[in-house]
Motif scaffolding. Structure first.
Motif, PDB file in Angstrom:
ATOM      1  N   ALA A  34      -4.779 -14.149  58.889  1.00 51.32           N
ATOM      2  CA  ALA A  34      -4.709 -15.434  59.600  1.00 51.32           C
ATOM      3  C   ALA A  34      -5.931 -16.310  59.308  1.00 51.32           C
ATOM      4  N   ASP A  35      -7.049 -15.696  58.925  1.00 53.73           N
ATOM      5  CA  ASP A  35      -8.279 -16.433  58.635  1.00 53.73           C
ATOM      6  C   ASP A  35      -8.391 -16.835  57.173  1.00 53.73           C
ATOM      7  N   TYR A  36      -7.426 -16.448  56.357  1.00 53.30           N
ATOM      8  CA  TYR A  36      -7.496 -16.689  54.916  1.00 53.30           C
ATOM      9  C   TYR A  36      -7.427 -18.179  54.591  1.00 53.30           C
ATOM     10  N   THR A  37      -8.310 -18.599  53.711  1.00 51.37           N
ATOM     11  CA  THR A  37      -8.231 -19.937  53.121  1.00 51.37           C
ATOM     12  C   THR A  37      -8.340 -19.762  51.615  1.00 51.37           C
ATOM     13  N   ALA A  38      -7.729 -20.658  50.886  1.00 52.85           N
ATOM     14  CA  ALA A  38      -7.813 -20.589  49.430  1.00 52.85           C
ATOM     15  C   ALA A  38      -9.279 -20.706  49.013  1.00 52.85           C
ATOM     16  N   PRO A  39      -9.664 -20.046  47.942  1.00 55.63           N
ATOM     17  CA  PRO A  39     -11.067 -20.092  47.524  1.00 55.63           C
ATOM     18  C   PRO A  39     -11.478 -21.488  47.059  1.00 55.63           C
ATOM     19  N   ALA A  40     -12.763 -21.777  47.222  1.00 54.57           N
ATOM     20  CA  ALA A  40     -13.310 -23.071  46.783  1.00 54.57           C
ATOM     21  C   ALA A  40     -13.401 -23.137  45.262  1.00 54.57           C
ATOM     22  N   TYR A  41     -13.447 -21.981  44.608  1.00 51.94           N
ATOM     23  CA  TYR A  41     -13.521 -21.908  43.146  1.00 51.94           C
ATOM     24  C   TYR A  41     -12.532 -20.863  42.662  1.00 51.94           C
ATOM     25  N   LEU A  42     -11.850 -21.150  41.568  1.00 53.77           N
ATOM     26  CA  LEU A  42     -10.975 -20.172  40.939  1.00 53.77           C
ATOM     27  C   LEU A  42     -11.625 -19.663  39.665  1.00 53.77           C
ATOM     28  N   ALA A  43     -11.495 -18.375  39.416  1.00 52.52           N
ATOM     29  CA  ALA A  43     -12.005 -17.785  38.181  1.00 52.52           C
ATOM     30  C   ALA A  43     -10.949 -17.978  37.107  1.00 52.52           C
ATOM     31  N   GLU A  44     -11.270 -18.783  36.098  1.00 49.48           N
ATOM     32  CA  GLU A  44     -10.317 -19.069  35.027  1.00 49.48           C
ATOM     33  C   GLU A  44     -10.356 -18.002  33.939  1.00 49.48           C
ATOM     34  N   THR A  45     -11.561 -17.587  33.564  1.00 55.54           N
ATOM     35  CA  THR A  45     -11.719 -16.502  32.596  1.00 55.54           C
ATOM     36  C   THR A  45     -12.813 -15.558  33.083  1.00 55.54           C
ATOM     37  N   VAL A  58     -24.544  -4.202  33.949  1.00 54.62           N
ATOM     38  CA  VAL A  58     -23.273  -4.914  34.015  1.00 54.62           C
ATOM     39  C   VAL A  58     -23.557  -6.395  33.793  1.00 54.62           C
ATOM     40  N   ALA A  59     -22.901  -6.963  32.792  1.00 49.72           N
ATOM     41  CA  ALA A  59     -23.035  -8.393  32.499  1.00 49.72           C
ATOM     42  C   ALA A  59     -21.680  -9.049  32.719  1.00 49.72           C
ATOM     43  N   SER A  60     -21.669 -10.097  33.521  1.00 52.11           N
ATOM     44  CA  SER A  60     -20.413 -10.819  33.744  1.00 52.11           C
ATOM     45  C   SER A  60     -20.558 -12.263  33.283  1.00 52.11           C
ATOM     46  N   ARG A  61     -19.485 -12.782  32.692  1.00 52.03           N
ATOM     47  CA  ARG A  61     -19.377 -14.190  32.281  1.00 52.03           C
ATOM     48  C   ARG A  61     -18.059 -14.682  32.857  1.00 52.03           C
ATOM     49  N   ILE A  62     -18.155 -15.565  33.853  1.00 51.91           N
ATOM     50  CA  ILE A  62     -16.953 -16.036  34.528  1.00 51.91           C
ATOM     51  C   ILE A  62     -16.942 -17.559  34.534  1.00 51.91           C
ATOM     52  N   LYS A  63     -15.831 -18.121  34.079  1.00 51.68           N
ATOM     53  CA  LYS A  63     -15.660 -19.568  34.127  1.00 51.68           C
ATOM     54  C   LYS A  63     -14.964 -19.909  35.442  1.00 51.68           C
ATOM     55  N   TYR A  64     -15.672 -20.645  36.299  1.00 47.13           N
ATOM     56  CA  TYR A  64     -15.135 -21.053  37.592  1.00 47.13           C
ATOM     57  C   TYR A  64     -14.697 -22.514  37.542  1.00 47.13           C
ATOM     58  N   VAL A  65     -13.579 -22.797  38.189  1.00 46.20           N
ATOM     59  CA  VAL A  65     -13.065 -24.157  38.304  1.00 46.20           C
ATOM     60  C   VAL A  65     -13.072 -24.516  39.789  1.00 46.20           C
ATOM     61  N   SER A 119     -17.658 -24.516  35.543  1.00 49.80           N
ATOM     62  CA  SER A 119     -18.960 -23.948  35.209  1.00 49.80           C
ATOM     63  C   SER A 119     -18.813 -22.516  34.720  1.00 49.80           C
ATOM     64  N   LEU A 120     -19.643 -22.177  33.737  1.00 50.72           N
ATOM     65  CA  LEU A 120     -19.728 -20.807  33.257  1.00 50.72           C
ATOM     66  C   LEU A 120     -20.891 -20.139  33.991  1.00 50.72           C
ATOM     67  N   VAL A 121     -20.576 -19.119  34.782  1.00 47.22           N
ATOM     68  CA  VAL A 121     -21.591 -18.404  35.548  1.00 47.22           C
ATOM     69  C   VAL A 121     -21.768 -17.024  34.933  1.00 47.22           C
ATOM     70  N   GLU A 122     -23.010 -16.721  34.544  1.00 49.33           N
ATOM     71  CA  GLU A 122     -23.341 -15.427  33.956  1.00 49.33           C
ATOM     72  C   GLU A 122     -24.262 -14.698  34.921  1.00 49.33           C
ATOM     73  N   ILE A 123     -23.889 -13.476  35.259  1.00 48.22           N
ATOM     74  CA  ILE A 123     -24.684 -12.675  36.194  1.00 48.22           C
ATOM     75  C   ILE A 123     -24.890 -11.303  35.578  1.00 48.22           C
ATOM     76  N   ASP A 124     -26.141 -10.855  35.571  1.00 50.59           N
ATOM     77  CA  ASP A 124     -26.483  -9.525  35.090  1.00 50.59           C
ATOM     78  C   ASP A 124     -27.034  -8.714  36.247  1.00 50.59           C
ATOM     79  N   VAL A 125     -26.530  -7.492  36.406  1.00 52.90           N
ATOM     80  CA  VAL A 125     -27.020  -6.585  37.436  1.00 52.90           C
ATOM     81  C   VAL A 125     -27.185  -5.201  36.829  1.00 52.90           C
ATOM     82  N   THR A 126     -27.927  -4.344  37.532  1.00 56.54           N
ATOM     83  CA  THR A 126     -27.945  -2.920  37.217  1.00 56.54           C
ATOM     84  C   THR A 126     -27.451  -2.184  38.454  1.00 56.54           C
TER      85      THR A 126
END
Length: 153
Positions: A34-45, A58-65, A119-126
């Motif tokens: 019931a609290d769900y709302t569509a996300p403000a950004y969609l991950a395209e790739t 772990v390296a991530s490259r995500i294109k958000y729209v 936007s292309l968001v790149e995040i690296d974590v261990t």
């Protein structure tokens, strides 16, 4: 083996109870449909690169729209179970300073001011899969790397 599986399940349930007990600001909260709302950004790739080891990179490259103007990008990612450590946040080729985003034990928030319509968001974590006893995300069991993820919303 059945006893070992039961013990792992019991540890997982105990940890989940600990996480869902007294709710602090940075603890998980139940998400209701019931609290769900569509996300403000969609991950395209999405591109993920894992270098599996005791300390896994772990390296991530995500294109958000962007779907709605003026909203921050909030990414969920519980740091505790696998000792996740943020190494780098990059938006559209620009490394962000720690003061450019907000990091809590459960979320990474990138302010809308740093994001374009796409936007292309790149995040690296261990992470340390062998220390992840929550049996969620990437963990190590009997010497094997395993994953378990559940959808929300």
């Amino acid at each position: 083996q059945q006893q070992q599986q039961q013990q792992q399940q019991q540890r997982w349930q105990e940890q989940r109870r600990g996480l869902c007990g007294a709710m602090a600001e940075d603890q998980q909260q139940e998400i209701r449909l019931a609290d769900y709302t569509a996300p403000a950004y969609l991950a395209e790739t999405i591109e993920l690169d894992f270098e599996l080891d005791d300390t896994t990179a772990v390296a991530s490259r995500i294109k958000y729209v962007r779907q709605r103007d003026g909203e921050d990008l909030v990414l969920n990612g519980e740091a505790k179970p696998a000792n996740m450590v943020l190494q780098r946040v990059c938006v559209d080729g620009k490394d962000l300073a720690e003061s450019d985003y907000k990091l809590t034990p459960l979320n990474l928030t990138i302010p809308a001011a740093h994001l374009q319509a796409e936007s292309l968001v790149e995040i690296d974590v261990t992470i340390e899969p062998a220390k992840n006893t929550a049996l969620a995300g990437l963990y190590k069991s009997s010497g094997n790397f395993c994953t378990q993820c559940e959808a929300e919303g």
